[in-house]
Structures are given as C-alpha cells and as structure tokens.
Design an enzyme around this catalytic site. Structure first.
Site, PDB file in Angstrom:
ATOM      1  N   SER A 261       0.836  -1.201   0.000  1.00  0.00           N
ATOM      2  CA  SER A 261       0.000   0.000   0.000  1.00  0.00           C
ATOM      3  C   SER A 261       0.872   1.253   0.000  1.00  0.00           C
ATOM      4  O   SER A 261       2.092   1.193   0.223  1.00  0.00           O
ATOM      5  CB  SER A 261      -0.898   0.019   1.243  1.00  0.00           C
ATOM      6  OG  SER A 261      -0.114   0.219   2.418  1.00  0.00           O
ATOM      7  N   LYS A 262       0.231   2.385  -0.216  1.00  0.00           N
ATOM      8  CA  LYS A 262       0.931   3.675  -0.194  1.00  0.00           C
ATOM      9  C   LYS A 262       1.555   3.894   1.181  1.00  0.00           C
ATOM     10  O   LYS A 262       2.656   4.442   1.287  1.00  0.00           O
ATOM     11  CB  LYS A 262      -0.045   4.799  -0.527  1.00  0.00           C
ATOM     12  CG  LYS A 262       0.575   6.189  -0.477  1.00  0.00           C
ATOM     13  CD  LYS A 262      -0.446   7.263  -0.786  1.00  0.00           C
ATOM     14  CE  LYS A 262       0.173   8.646  -0.730  1.00  0.00           C
ATOM     15  NZ  LYS A 262       0.661   9.014   0.606  1.00  0.00           N
ATOM     16  N   ARG A 263       0.873   3.450   2.218  1.00  0.00           N
ATOM     17  CA  ARG A 263       1.386   3.626   3.577  1.00  0.00           C
ATOM     18  C   ARG A 263       2.741   2.934   3.754  1.00  0.00           C
ATOM     19  O   ARG A 263       3.629   3.447   4.413  1.00  0.00           O
ATOM     20  CB  ARG A 263       0.370   3.061   4.575  1.00  0.00           C
ATOM     21  CG  ARG A 263       0.659   3.399   6.030  1.00  0.00           C
ATOM     22  CD  ARG A 263      -0.473   2.921   6.920  1.00  0.00           C
ATOM     23  NE  ARG A 263      -1.733   3.536   6.542  1.00  0.00           N
ATOM     24  CZ  ARG A 263      -2.917   3.112   6.982  1.00  0.00           C
ATOM     25  NH1 ARG A 263      -3.002   2.052   7.778  1.00  0.00           N
ATOM     26  NH2 ARG A 263      -4.031   3.728   6.621  1.00  0.00           N
ATOM     27  N   ASP A 266       5.319   5.145   2.126  1.00  0.00           N
ATOM     28  CA  ASP A 266       5.580   6.331   2.944  1.00  0.00           C
ATOM     29  C   ASP A 266       6.467   5.979   4.138  1.00  0.00           C
ATOM     30  O   ASP A 266       7.380   6.724   4.499  1.00  0.00           O
ATOM     31  CB  ASP A 266       4.258   6.927   3.450  1.00  0.00           C
ATOM     32  CG  ASP A 266       3.422   7.537   2.336  1.00  0.00           C
ATOM     33  OD1 ASP A 266       3.993   7.815   1.260  1.00  0.00           O
ATOM     34  OD2 ASP A 266       2.214   7.719   2.525  1.00  0.00           O
ATOM     35  N   SER A 286       2.070  12.862  -3.861  1.00  0.00           N
ATOM     36  CA  SER A 286       2.721  11.558  -3.706  1.00  0.00           C
ATOM     37  C   SER A 286       3.753  11.422  -4.810  1.00  0.00           C
ATOM     38  O   SER A 286       3.445  11.620  -5.980  1.00  0.00           O
ATOM     39  CB  SER A 286       1.689  10.423  -3.815  1.00  0.00           C
ATOM     40  OG  SER A 286       0.701  10.540  -2.813  1.00  0.00           O
TER      41      SER A 286
END
Length: 505
Positions: A261-263, A266, A286
């Site tokens: 995921s994007k998390r 990050d 992003s």
C-alpha cells in the site's frame, strides 16, 4: 467469440494508478503482443461518486511513460467504443432486463432502511447478513410481489435495483494461472447488477463490455478472483461464450505480509505510484518512480518480475524480450513480494545500459537546474561514461562527478590529513612545474610526465598521487586522476593544486 487475442486493462479513475494496476496493464500488453493481439484500455467509471479529476489522464500518461501504449481506448477509437463506461450507460439496462425476462434476475424494491434492519437482526444473532436464496423470499421484490404490483411500482417511479439470481449448482471453472476451481453457488449472494440511479454495477457492465468488445482473455488482479463465479454465471445466463480468465498474484509488502500500500511506501521511503500524483482535493503530493529517477525500462523490468519468472537466469529484459519470453504459464499463483533494493538493482542495470549521450543529456539538465556551467553536452557525455557504472540515478552523477564541473570547496578531512604533510606543498609545487612544462595534456601525456618525474626523484607514488587527487576532487574518490586532470585542463588543474596548497599546506 473471435479466435483473435483481445485483452483489456480496465481501471477505475478513482485516484493514482498503483504499481499493482500498472503490472496488470503490462501483463495484458505482453500477452497481447506475444499473440499479435490487441491491447485495449477501458475506463470503468460507472461509480461517479468516486470519480477523481485527472485520474484518467494519469493512467494514460503512466502507460505511455512505460512505453506500453494501448491499441484501442479513449482517444484511440476502434470498432468497439466508446471506451468509457459512463458513455456506454444507455446500453446496460437492456441486458439487465433480459436477465429478468430469463428468470436469472429480479427487481428488488427493498429500501436502505429495510436492508439495514435485516443486517442488524443478523448481527444480533452473530450471523453474517447475505441476501441470497435463503432469504430472498422474505424481502420486497418481484419474486414475492404479483406482476401487476411490480409494474405499478416501476411505473410510479419507486426506487429499485435488479439483483442476480444464481443457479444453484456446483460450478466448475478454470483459471489459466490457478487451474481448476470448483464453487458451490449456494454460497453466493444475489449481487445487485443495476442500481436505482440508472447505472450498472461493475459486475454487469464488466461482463457486457467484455462480450461486446470481444475480449478473449480476462487478465486481472487476484482481488477479482471472488467475482469470477458471478461473472461466469452471467456469461452462462446470457448464453455467451466466456473468455479465458487469469488472476494475477497480489503484490505484497517488503515483509511479505499483506498487500503493498501507499502507507508502506511512505513508511519505508519508496514510491508505489509510477508518476507523481497531486490529490485534487487535499493537495497532497505523492512521489512517483519517474520523479524518483527510475527509467521506464527499469520500471517495466521491475513489474515483470513481480509474479512472473522466465524460467532462466536472465533478469534484464527489454520490452521486446519480455514479449518473446512471456506466458501465463510462467506466472506464479502466490503473492509477489516487492523488494525496494531489488528495484534499485534493476534501475542500476538499466542506468549503466544507457547510451552515454542519453544519460549525459539528463545529467546536463540536472546541472542546468543547479545553475552549474557544464561546457558542452559532449563533455558531459564523456564524464557520464566515466562514472555511470557506480550510479543508480541521474542525481548520483553529481555526487560521483561534480568535481569535473566545479573545483572542490571543501576537502575530506580524514584523507586530507593523511595525504598532506609538511613536505607536500614543495612536492606539489614541483608537480605544477611538470604539468606546465608538459605539452601533451592528454591523460596519457600527463601520466607519463608526472610518473616519470616521480621515478626520477625516487619518490613514493603515494606522496604525489594522494594529494593530487585531494586537490582535484576534494576526496580520494573518482576515476583515474590523470583522466580528471586532462578533462578539467592544465590551467584548472594547476589552480586547484594551488588552492589546496593554500588551504591544506
């Protein structure tokens, strides 16, 4: 169905395209080109509430950046358009009504409140609510109402949906990657096919569009595997030949536990999107692989190995090589773990593989952005060729070769102390004399002159070479010191030695 291979990538424009979606697009593209087929882009925007401005353009830009362009789609109209589902909405109701007429679907007039109450009642009994053959006759629908009452409700504008009525049986299916699958259809719910707002749900629109566009193979992510039974039943209900299905494995977190995921990106400092994305609502930006410095060829190589294995030791593939080697039989059914370090390795391999002029042009642009004069692009290309094997990204080139364009402003303290002592200034003064007296300012000429002088003085090479490199570079890094001296020129070489003598002597 035609024997021609026709595949589609059908994303929803609800935000930026994740690398999982881009991997799906790539595998569809490779399969199509392997079989001289057609790769179609279809924008599935039936859910207008989740539509995000700019997302469709982002999808197209990402495909073009990776050099996997679609053959048919928005802006490339073929014989099966339009290619946005919102522009096809006028055709779906007839297919939903056809299923009702066949007894494979029914009108449901249940209100949101009634369904919420049924869900609450089930939860109170610690049961999972499912609207299907077990309870459909307890709801307000065309199976429990008389025909004239159904027509009356429709004519007076009562809100309704059309739900699918699965045939109860053991359904045998085949997935090109996962092979034989058996499903007891009594476990399925009566999915809504057509909504009260006049729009089809994904399931109806997807099957209808695939049929009308003569899709031969549905190659999509594993998350759609639970929907396969419904889609196969819809094909059977319409008496249509079903396409072949292939469900690609999930892309997993670097730990191997859970979907990427994007998390995760990050948290660990890497991108999960191909291109930079600015959220039109929040303004949040992003970063993307492209902006992080990845080459499109590396991006394709990274994606190809997320779930596919060529069955050989080869890891570096061009798109054309991938087309030749690709097959669904070599796609794994288990999840593919994303490894950020392996991604950088692919990037490094492709970075080195670049032509010096191409890599040099990107470096020249980066120098220009830093307001650093670089002479000519030929000069930058030569410099790039000297250092690029130690680079991963264009930005690394300045760290590796910035001294070709600017004299060092500081010196590596530890190595400078090691290289410079009380006698060094006198030695460097003599080196300056040798350089000035040397007519041949090529790397070979300077090397011969300085090494000849060192030998004639019966001096250790380290007493000359280490301080010379410190003076030219600021540290003990870099390519051959005489190559550096030749590239920056005799005058600049002398200036740098004199500056180092002043600061370090």
């Amino acid at each position: 169905m035609s024997t021609d291979v026709r595949v589609r990538f059908a994303p929803s424009p609800t935000g930026p395209l994740h690398i999982g979606g881009l991997r799906t697009a790539l595998f569809n593209y490779l399969f199509a080109k392997k079989h001289n087929g057609t790769f179609i882009l279809r924008i599935e925007d039936t859910d207008q509430n989740r539509y995000v401005e700019g997302a469709e353009n982002y999808i197209v830009d990402a495909l073009n950046w990776c050099e996997i362009p679609f053959d048919e789609g928005p802006g490339k109209e073929g014989n099966y358009g339009p290619y946005r589902q919102s522009e096809r909405k006028h055709m779906y109701s007839a297919y939903a009504e056809e299923l009702v007429d066949k007894g494979a679907a029914y009108y449901a007039f249940d209100t949101t409140k009634e369904l919420a109450q049924a869900r609450t009642t089930a939860e109170a009994k610690k049961e999972t609510f499912i609207y299907n053959h077990n309870n459909r006759l307890t709801f307000t629908n065309s199976l429990t109402l008389k025909a004239d009452e159904v027509q009356k409700r429709i004519l007076q504008g009562d809100a309704y949906t059309i739900r699918f009525k699965p045939e109860l049986k053991t359904l045998d299916m085949f997935d090109e990657i996962r092979k034989g699958i058996e499903i007891d259809t009594s476990l399925l719910d009566d999915k809504v096919l057509f909504k009260s707002d006049g729009m089809p749900t994904y399931h109806l629109a997807n099957v209808v569009d695939d049929h009308l566009m003569k899709i031969s193979h549905v190659i999509r992510g594993e998350e759609w595997l639970p929907s396969m039974a419904l889609h196969v039943l819809l094909y059977e209900s319409f008496d249509w030949e079903r396409p072949k299905f292939a469900h690609l494995p999930l892309i997993l977190k670097p730990t191997g536990k859970g979907k990427l995921s994007k998390r995760d990106g990050d948290k660990m400092g890497f991108s999960v999107f191909p291109l930079e994305w600015k959220d039109p609502t929040s303004g949040e930006i992003s970063t993307g692989f492209k902006e992080d410095g990845f080459l499109p060829e590396a991006m394709v190589n990274i994606l190809a190995f997320l779930g596919w294995n060529p069955g050989s030791d080869q890891e570096i593939f061009s798109v054309q090589e991938l087309i030749t080697a690709f097959s669904l039989e070599k796609v794994n059914s288990s999840g593919a773990k994303y490894d950020p370090e392996k991604a950088k390795w692919f990037q490094q391999q492709w970075f080195v593989h670049q032509d010096n002029a191409v890599a040099g042009a990107a470096f020249a642009k980066a120098l220009q952005e830093k307001n650093i004069s670089y002479g000519s692009e030929d000069y930058v290309s030569i410099v790039t060729g000297m250092v690029k094997e130690r680079a991963v990204f264009t930005e690394d080139l300045f760290k590796l070769a910035g001294f070709f364009f600017e004299a060092p402003k500081t010196y590596d303290e530890k190595n400078a102390k090691k290289a410079w002592n009380e006698a060094t200034n006198e030695i460097m003064s003599n080196v300056i004399k040798v350089i000035k007296a040397t007519e041949d300012d090529s790397a070979a000429g300077l090397s011969a002159a300085i090494k000849g002088w060192i030998t004639s003085e019966d001096m250790s090479f380290g007493k000359v070479m280490m301080p010379l490199r410190i003076a030219l570079v600021g540290s003990l890094m870099g390519p051959d010191v005489f190559e550096i001296a030749s590239m920056v020129g005799k005058n600049e070489t002398v200036n740098r030695i004199e500056t180092a003598m002043q600061k370090l002597g």
